[in-house]
Each structure stands twice: as structure tokens, then as C-alpha cells.
Design a protein around this motif. Structure first.
Motif, short mmCIF file in Angstrom:
data_model
loop_
_atom_site.label_atom_id
_atom_site.label_comp_id
_atom_site.label_asym_id
_atom_site.label_seq_id
_atom_site.Cartn_x
_atom_site.Cartn_y
_atom_site.Cartn_z
N TRP A 91 49.97 9.37 41.31
CA TRP A 91 51.41 9.16 41.14
C TRP A 91 52.10 9.41 42.47
CZ3 TRP A 91 53.92 6.89 37.35
CH2 TRP A 91 55.31 6.99 37.30
N PRO A 92 52.99 8.51 42.91
CA PRO A 92 53.70 8.72 44.17
C PRO A 92 54.53 10.01 44.13
CG PRO A 92 53.96 6.46 43.42
CD PRO A 92 53.33 7.23 42.29
N TYR A 93 54.33 10.85 45.12
CA TYR A 93 55.02 12.14 45.15
C TYR A 93 56.54 11.91 45.24
CZ TYR A 93 56.80 16.61 46.56
OH TYR A 93 57.53 17.77 46.60
N GLY A 94 57.26 12.61 44.41
CA GLY A 94 58.72 12.53 44.41
C GLY A 94 59.28 11.53 43.40
N GLU A 95 58.45 10.61 42.92
CA GLU A 95 58.95 9.65 41.93
C GLU A 95 59.03 10.30 40.57
OE1 GLU A 95 57.41 5.72 41.58
OE2 GLU A 95 57.37 5.42 43.74
N GLN A 96 60.07 9.94 39.83
CA GLN A 96 60.29 10.47 38.50
C GLN A 96 59.65 9.52 37.47
OE1 GLN A 96 60.86 13.33 37.03
NE2 GLN A 96 62.92 13.61 37.83
N PRO A 97 58.83 10.02 36.56
CA PRO A 97 58.29 9.15 35.50
C PRO A 97 59.45 8.60 34.65
CG PRO A 97 57.11 11.24 35.57
CD PRO A 97 58.29 11.37 36.48
N ASP A 98 59.29 7.40 34.16
CA ASP A 98 60.32 6.75 33.35
C ASP A 98 60.33 7.38 31.97
OD1 ASP A 98 62.03 5.11 31.95
OD2 ASP A 98 61.18 3.24 32.73
N GLY B 89 53.87 7.88 52.81
CA GLY B 89 54.25 8.94 51.88
C GLY B 89 53.04 9.62 51.28
N ARG B 90 53.29 10.42 50.27
CA ARG B 90 52.22 11.17 49.61
C ARG B 90 52.02 10.68 48.19
NH1 ARG B 90 54.29 17.05 51.60
NH2 ARG B 90 53.39 16.93 53.67
N VAL B 91 50.78 10.83 47.71
CA VAL B 91 50.46 10.56 46.31
C VAL B 91 49.66 11.74 45.78
CG1 VAL B 91 50.47 8.05 46.57
CG2 VAL B 91 48.32 9.30 46.77
N ARG C 102 48.64 20.09 42.37
CA ARG C 102 49.19 20.32 43.71
C ARG C 102 48.35 19.61 44.78
NH1 ARG C 102 53.06 24.42 44.69
NH2 ARG C 102 53.05 23.43 46.71
N LEU C 103 47.25 18.97 44.38
CA LEU C 103 46.40 18.27 45.33
C LEU C 103 47.01 16.92 45.66
CD1 LEU C 103 42.95 18.98 43.69
CD2 LEU C 103 44.02 20.21 45.58
N GLY C 104 47.10 16.60 46.94
CA GLY C 104 47.71 15.34 47.34
C GLY C 104 46.93 14.63 48.42
N VAL C 105 47.37 13.40 48.69
CA VAL C 105 46.85 12.62 49.80
C VAL C 105 48.06 12.13 50.58
CG1 VAL C 105 45.49 10.59 50.48
CG2 VAL C 105 44.85 11.89 48.44
N ARG C 106 48.04 12.35 51.89
CA ARG C 106 49.16 11.99 52.75
C ARG C 106 48.84 10.70 53.50
NH1 ARG C 106 48.90 13.88 57.57
NH2 ARG C 106 47.91 15.78 56.87
N PHE C 107 49.72 9.72 53.38
CA PHE C 107 49.65 8.47 54.11
C PHE C 107 50.88 8.39 55.00
CE2 PHE C 107 47.33 7.64 50.18
CZ PHE C 107 46.19 7.00 50.65
#
Length: 174
Positions: free
Chosen positions: A64-71, A56-58, A48-53
Motif C-alpha cells: 500500500w502506498p505510504y500516506g494514502e488513505q484506504p477508501d 515515495g514509499r510503499v 512498519r516495514l517499508g520500501v523506499r523508491f
């Protein structure tokens, strides 16, 4: 700050007024990101730890970019680990790239720790703890030396959390 009539909030630390200090923090955050809590767990590693730019967030753990689905079509990356399993007063030091499957075939009571590494690292550990080895097997007496090594590796982190992080990092950089 030159040209600013407001007094610095903490001149002994940073000679900026509250407004200029907030502006400096905002600029710093836009360049280097600001620590933040993700709205939902990372889809790759579960953190749940993130970095906000501004863009967007990672995830702060695996980036991993927040919200992106792994392939889902890509095979999972190979992450070799040396594992330390306890059964009674013995510890098995082995290696695998698929710990869940491997542990299903080994009688044990507790997973003590993981260490990144392949057969070479496993071999070094077998040599390091040779005095505690049970014959020529991969089982060792749970000595003070092994206990200290395991405690240093574990560092209070659940081994499975560490495993998920390594897999997530390997996936994110693949």
C-alpha cells in the motif's frame, strides 16, 4: 573501476571504490527500492516495514502506498480462511470470511492458526484428520498430527497479524 584512481574497498567481493559502490547502491535502490522503516504504521495493514523508491514509499507487507488513505466507502474484500480453535483438548476446524463475528459464537480458549481457504480446504482438512474427529462434528482431538499441522501454519506468527496482512493484500489488489 576503469578510470578510477581509488582502491576498491573489498576487491574480492566487488571491485569498486567506496564512491562508485555507493553510486551503484543508489541506482539499484532507485530501480528496485530500498528496505526502510515507515515513519508511521501502514494505514492498511499496520506494518512498519517499508520500501523506499524515488517516487515515495510503499508498505513492504501489502504494498500500500505510504500516506494514502484506504477508501472507506468500499466494502472490505472477502478473505476466506480455515481456522483452528482450541477448547481444552479439542480443536475446531472450520471456515469463515468474518472470523471475529464467527468466533463470538463459538466457545473456545485459543485461536491456534488461520489458513487461507474456503469450504474445499476445510473439507480436505476434515478428511486429513478424520481419525481424530469427534463423531460427525467439526471438533477433533488435539492430536500430534493436528498440532504439527497447526505449528507449520502458524510458523511463529500471530494468527491475527496474518489475517490483517491477507485483508490488506486483498484490499490493495482490489
Amino acid at each position: 573501476m576503469p578510470g578510477c584512481a581509488d582502491a576498491a574497498a573489498r576487491p574480492e567481493l566487488i571491485p569498486l571504490c567506496a564512491d562508485h559502490l555507493a553510486l551503484a547502491a543508489e541506482v539499484e535502490g532507485s530501480v528496485h527500492g530500498a528496505a526502510d522503516v515507515l515513519p508511521a504504521p501502514c494505514r492498511l495493514c499496520g506494518s512498519r516495514l517499508g520500501v523506499r523508491f524515488l517516487s515515495g514509499r510503499v508498505c513492504a507487507v501489502c504494498e500500500w502506498p505510504y500516506g494514502e488513505q484506504p477508501d472507506g466507502e468500499l466494502p472490505p474484500p472477502r478473505v476466506d480462511v480455515v481456522y483452528y480453535l482450541r477448547f481444552r483438548d479439542r480443536v475446531k476446524i472450520g471456515t469463515t470470511a468474518n472470523p471475529r463475528q464467527r468466533f463470538g459464537a463459538i466457545r473456545h480458549e485459543e485461536l491456534l492458526a488461520f489458513e487461507r481457504g474456503d469450504r474445499r480446504v476445510e473439507h480436505r482438512r476434515h478428511e486429513q484428520f478424520a481419525a481424530d474427529r469427534a463423531g460427525s462434528s467439526e471438533w477433533f482431538a488435539y492430536s500430534d498430527a493436528i498440532s504439527s499441522h497447526v505449528d507449520a501454519l502458524a510458523a511463529g506468527v500471530d494468527p491475527w497479524d496474518r489475517w490483517r496482512r491477507w485483508v490488506a493484500e486483498a484490499t490493495a489488489t482490489a
